[in-house]
Enzyme design. Structure first.
Site, short mmCIF file in Angstrom:
data_model
loop_
_atom_site.label_atom_id
_atom_site.label_comp_id
_atom_site.label_asym_id
_atom_site.label_seq_id
_atom_site.Cartn_x
_atom_site.Cartn_y
_atom_site.Cartn_z
N LYS A 13 0.86 -1.20 0.00
CA LYS A 13 0.00 0.00 0.00
C LYS A 13 0.88 1.24 0.00
CE LYS A 13 0.86 1.19 4.54
NZ LYS A 13 1.70 2.34 4.92
N ASP A 139 -1.92 -1.46 10.60
CA ASP A 139 -2.09 -1.40 9.14
C ASP A 139 -2.81 -2.62 8.56
OD1 ASP A 139 -0.92 1.03 8.82
OD2 ASP A 139 0.99 0.28 8.03
O1 C5P Z 1 0.23 -1.19 15.28
P1 C5P Z 1 1.65 -1.50 14.99
O2 C5P Z 1 2.13 -2.70 15.76
O3 C5P Z 1 1.95 -1.61 13.55
O4 C5P Z 1 2.49 -0.27 15.53
C1 C5P Z 1 3.88 -0.32 15.67
C2 C5P Z 1 4.31 0.85 16.54
O5 C5P Z 1 4.13 2.09 15.83
C3 C5P Z 1 3.53 1.02 17.82
O6 C5P Z 1 4.08 0.27 18.86
C4 C5P Z 1 3.63 2.50 18.07
O7 C5P Z 1 4.88 2.80 18.65
C5 C5P Z 1 3.64 3.10 16.69
N1 C5P Z 1 2.30 3.54 16.21
C6 C5P Z 1 1.73 4.67 16.78
N2 C5P Z 1 0.50 5.10 16.33
C7 C5P Z 1 -0.14 4.44 15.35
C8 C5P Z 1 0.43 3.30 14.77
C9 C5P Z 1 1.66 2.87 15.23
O8 C5P Z 1 2.31 5.30 17.67
N3 C5P Z 1 -1.31 4.90 14.92
#
Ligand code: C5P
Length: 320
Positions: A13, A139
């Site tokens: 994406k 995501d």
């Molecule tokens: O959700 P995901 O595991 O992909 O997120 C990885 C890291 O990215 C989270 O631990 C956080 O530190 C950061 N993140 C965030 N806000 C979001 C998505 C991700 O702070 N909306």
């Protein structure tokens, strides 16, 4: 009997725009974004065999092993939730680099959810699949819809938008980023620091939502062919920006070089996807897109891709 062997094109994406509203109490960041699936894709197959557990075989670009791999974790989670018996064998041909902001790991995980959901007599509802996807990562839910998608919350509240049509998308990033790319948590931490340094605390959520939705309303129609004709070609030049762009452009001189090169190539829209490292340029015509990709490839890593609409995305997964 439901099928036991599946193949999926797990598309990457881009984020057509990404607005960070504020840091939330749970440590995540409240986002407003528009996702678009593109034709750069991992190939993933899934087979149910006799035995137990999950086995992941990979080729192509490097991927995290075992439980660190999102596709592997998705298989474990869904197998348990659906009480699947047997061993799940995943074969992954990795083409989407990690740390590029292209959502490769998330797309693989969503493909596993989609495949295993069809391996049972009564497939789970989309809402159930979205719940699993959210637990795996912010995501992942986007990849259960595909096409053009509005993302709110952590990016995990997803709403299908009307497809934008056949745009050509040139991706580019510095070659050094192929060794691992940029880490998303660090990018958010940099944004936090930047906000503190500027004495800002983040915008009011509802006002920003209204502002973002009106931008989506004004800008996305400009991507649609029939409304995008000016005397000198397409009219899209600006719109929803990516709040990570400023920080990424200051990482090394290669990032602003790529940015300028895409602009000079007359891309009608140049942006950053996710928290980087890849930038993209959008083109109406295939010729200028191919030229731009070839010129970027002299020094950088580049890919020539196209938008993938929702129906085409859904057809990329089949039983065999
Ligand atoms: O959700 P995901 O595991 O992909 O997120 C990885 C890291 O990215 C989270 O631990 C956080 O530190 C950061 N993140 C965030 N806000 C979001 C998505 C991700 O702070 N909306």
């Amino acid at each position: 009997m439901p099928p036991t062997r599946f193949r999926a094109r797990a598309c990457a994406k881009i984020n057509l725009g990404l607005k960070i509203v504020a840091r939330r109490a749970d440590g995540f960041h409240e986002l407003r974004t528009v996702f678009q699936t593109i034709s750069l894709a991992d190939e993933l197959s899934c087979e149910l065999e006799r035995g137990r557990g999950v086995r992941l075989e990979t080729r192509g670009l490097p991927v995290p092993p075992g439980g660190d791999n999102l596709a592997y974790r998705a298989a474990e989670m869904v197998a348990e939730a659906l009480k699947l018996r047997g061993r799940i064998v995943l074969r992954l041909h990795k083409r989407i680099p990690s740390g590029a902001g292209l959502g490769g790991g998330s797309s693989d995980a969503a493909a596993v959810i989609r495949m295993l959901s069809r391996a049972v007599a009564r497939p789970p509802a989309l809402a159930t699949q979205l719940g699993w996807a959210r637990r795996l990562g912010s995501d992942v839910p986007n990849f259960l819809l595909g096409g053009t998608v509005l993302g709110l919350g952590r990016g995990d509240e997803v709403y299908a938008l009307e497809d934008l049509g056949p745009w050509h998308c040139v991706l580019a990033m510095p070659r050094a980023q192929m060794q691992g790319g940029l880490a998303t948590p660090e990018a958010f931490a940099r944004w936090d620091n930047d906000q503190r340094g500027r004495g800002l605390t983040g915008g009011g959520e509802s006002a920003t939502l209204t502002e973002f939705c009106s931008l989506v309303d004004q800008v996305l129609p400009a991507f649609r062919q029939e409304r995008n004709r000016g005397p000198r070609g397409p009219k899209v030049h600006a719109g929803i920006e990516n709040d990570f762009l400023r920080g990424v452009l200051s990482i090394s001189p290669d990032f602003p070089r790529i940015h300028r090169q895409l602009r000079r190539a007359s891309a009608v829209w140049v942006g950053l996807t996710g928290s980087g490292a890849a930038q993209f340029g959008l083109f109406r015509q295939s010729g200028p897109a191919a030229d731009a990709a070839a010129r970027l490839a002299v020094i950088h890593q580049s890919w020539l891709t196209r938008f993938v609409g929702r129906q085409q995305y859904a057809r990329g997964l089949r039983a065999w």
